[in-house]
Scaffold this motif. Sequence first.
Motif, mmCIF file in Angstrom:
data_model
loop_
_atom_site.group_PDB
_atom_site.id
_atom_site.type_symbol
_atom_site.label_atom_id
_atom_site.label_comp_id
_atom_site.label_asym_id
_atom_site.label_seq_id
_atom_site.Cartn_x
_atom_site.Cartn_y
_atom_site.Cartn_z
ATOM 1 N N LEU A 191 50.913 45.302 34.780
ATOM 2 C CA LEU A 191 49.709 44.522 35.128
ATOM 3 C C LEU A 191 49.658 44.172 36.609
ATOM 4 C CD1 LEU A 191 49.024 42.047 32.189
ATOM 5 C CD2 LEU A 191 47.961 44.242 32.729
ATOM 6 N N ARG A 217 42.832 39.368 37.461
ATOM 7 C CA ARG A 217 43.516 38.855 36.263
ATOM 8 C C ARG A 217 42.558 38.099 35.341
ATOM 9 N NH1 ARG A 217 47.895 38.722 39.659
ATOM 10 N NH2 ARG A 217 47.636 36.544 40.283
ATOM 11 N N TRP A 241 40.800 40.780 33.559
ATOM 12 C CA TRP A 241 41.726 41.431 32.621
ATOM 13 C C TRP A 241 41.911 40.599 31.351
ATOM 14 C CZ3 TRP A 241 43.387 46.049 31.693
ATOM 15 C CH2 TRP A 241 44.416 46.213 30.759
ATOM 16 N N GLU A 267 41.973 41.950 27.583
ATOM 17 C CA GLU A 267 43.150 41.712 26.737
ATOM 18 C C GLU A 267 42.772 41.005 25.437
ATOM 19 O OE1 GLU A 267 45.986 38.658 28.185
ATOM 20 O OE2 GLU A 267 47.274 40.390 28.484
ATOM 21 N N TYR A 313 51.555 45.987 24.611
ATOM 22 C CA TYR A 313 52.426 45.998 25.788
ATOM 23 C C TYR A 313 53.800 46.525 25.404
ATOM 24 C CZ TYR A 313 48.951 43.201 28.272
ATOM 25 O OH TYR A 313 47.801 42.773 28.892
#
Length: 391
Positions: free
Chosen positions: A359, A369, A372, A376, A387
Motif C-alpha cells: 500500500l 489513503r 483507498w 478497501e 492482503y
Amino acid sequence: MTDTVRAQYEAFPYPERKPTDERKRLITGSPSLPVEMDHWLWGGARDWSQPLRALVAGGGTGDALIQLAQKLADAERPFDITYLDLSQASRRIAEKRAEVRSLRNITFVTGSLLDAANYGPFDYIDCCGVLHHLPEPQAGFDALAGALAPDGGIGLMVYAPHGRAGVYPLQDAFNTVLKDLTPEKQLKRAKRIFDRLPEAHPFKRNMRLVDHRNGDAGFYDLLLHSQDRPFTITDLVHALNAAGLDYAGSPEPMLYDPTPLVDDIPDMDVCALMQLAEDLRGTFKTHVAYARPKGRVMSPPLGEPDAVPHFRDIDAGALAGHVANGQGITVDTAGETFSFDIPADAATLIKRVDGRRALAEIAPSQSDRAVWSQVEAALCGAGMMHYSRLM
Ligand SMILES: C[S@@+](CC[C@H](N)C(=O)[O-])C[C@H]1O[C@@H](n2cnc3c(N)ncnc32)[C@H](O)[C@@H]1O
C-alpha cells in the motif's frame, strides 16, 4: 461417521468430478485460497517461504486439496498437504485429479478426521461441508482444534438453516420411507417422489437450492442425507469456542453486517449482530468461516502501509476503467445486490495492484489513503480483495 453415511459417499463420491477435467479448468472457492487464508488468519503477513503443513479433513473428491496445492505450486511456495477422508471412492478421484495436475507433496489417508491429531500438527486445516454430517459435530470441532499448531488456523464450511428452507422436511420424509434401501435404490425412488411434490413446496420455491440438479451425488447429498444438522452463526461461534477456537472472520463479511437493513440497532455483541444479519437476510445456505486458537485472532491489515493487496478474479485494468467511468462497484451475492460508490480517482490506485506492490507504493499520500479506504471497504467487504505476501 455412521455406516449409512459411509455407504453414501462410497456410492456417490461428492462432489461429482471427472479427473480429466483438471486439464481444462481449476475449481476455486472459499475457504482455502492462500491469500484469503493469510488475510483472515495471519494478518496478511505469513512467511510463505516456510512450508505450509495443511490438512484437508473430509476432502471428498478433492476440490479444496487441488485448489490449495495448485495455488501454492503456482506461487512456487512449499507445502505438505494431508488429505483425509473415510470414503475410498472419493480418495481415488482426488488422487487421480492430483495426478493429472502432477501435484506433489500430498499424502492421501483413508481415515476419520476424529483422528486428525495423529497426522499433525497443522498450520492450516480445511474442513468444508463435513462437520454438520458427523454424529457428534462438536467432537469434530474438538478433533480439528487438537490437530492445529499454536499459530495455525482453520477454514471451514457448515450448512446454515434459513437458505436451506424446505430441505429438512424432505430429508425426514425420504428417510422415513426409504432408509432400508441401498443408496442407488433410495435415489431412484426419491426422484420419483420428488417429481410428484406440489410446485408450492417450500423446497421447490427456494431459488437458492440447485445441488439436486447437479447430478446424482448432488441430489443425494442435498435430499437423502441421513445425518445433516445446520448451524446458525451463533451455533457455529459456540461450537468453535467450545473447541478452544475463536471465530476469525468470513470471506464476505458484508453479509454479516445488518446495519444497511436496520436503523438504530441496539447495543449487542458481534455474534448477536451477525445473527441479526443471518435472520434478516434469510438466504444463507452455508457459513464459511476462518478460526484460530483462542486469543490468537489477528485482524486483516486494513490500510497498513506494508500490506500487499490481491484482487480475486478481477482484472485490475478492467476494474480501473470501470471505476474511472464513475460506475462504482456492484456485487451480486447470496441473492442480493450490494452497490458501493467509489470515487473515480481510485482508478489510478486500482491499476497499481499487482499482488506484489504494498500500500505504501500504491497509495503513498494521505489523500490516496483516504480514497483507498473506500476501495478497501467495498472489495474486502465483498471478499474480492485480500492482503497477503504470497508472491
Ligand atoms: C459433503 S462431502 C464434502 C467433500 C469436500 N470437503 C468438499 O467440500 O467438496 C463430505 C465428505 O466428508 C467425508 N466424511 C464424513 N465424515 C467423515 C469423518 N468422520 N472423517 C473423515 N471424512 C469424513 C465424507 O466421506 C465425504 O467425502
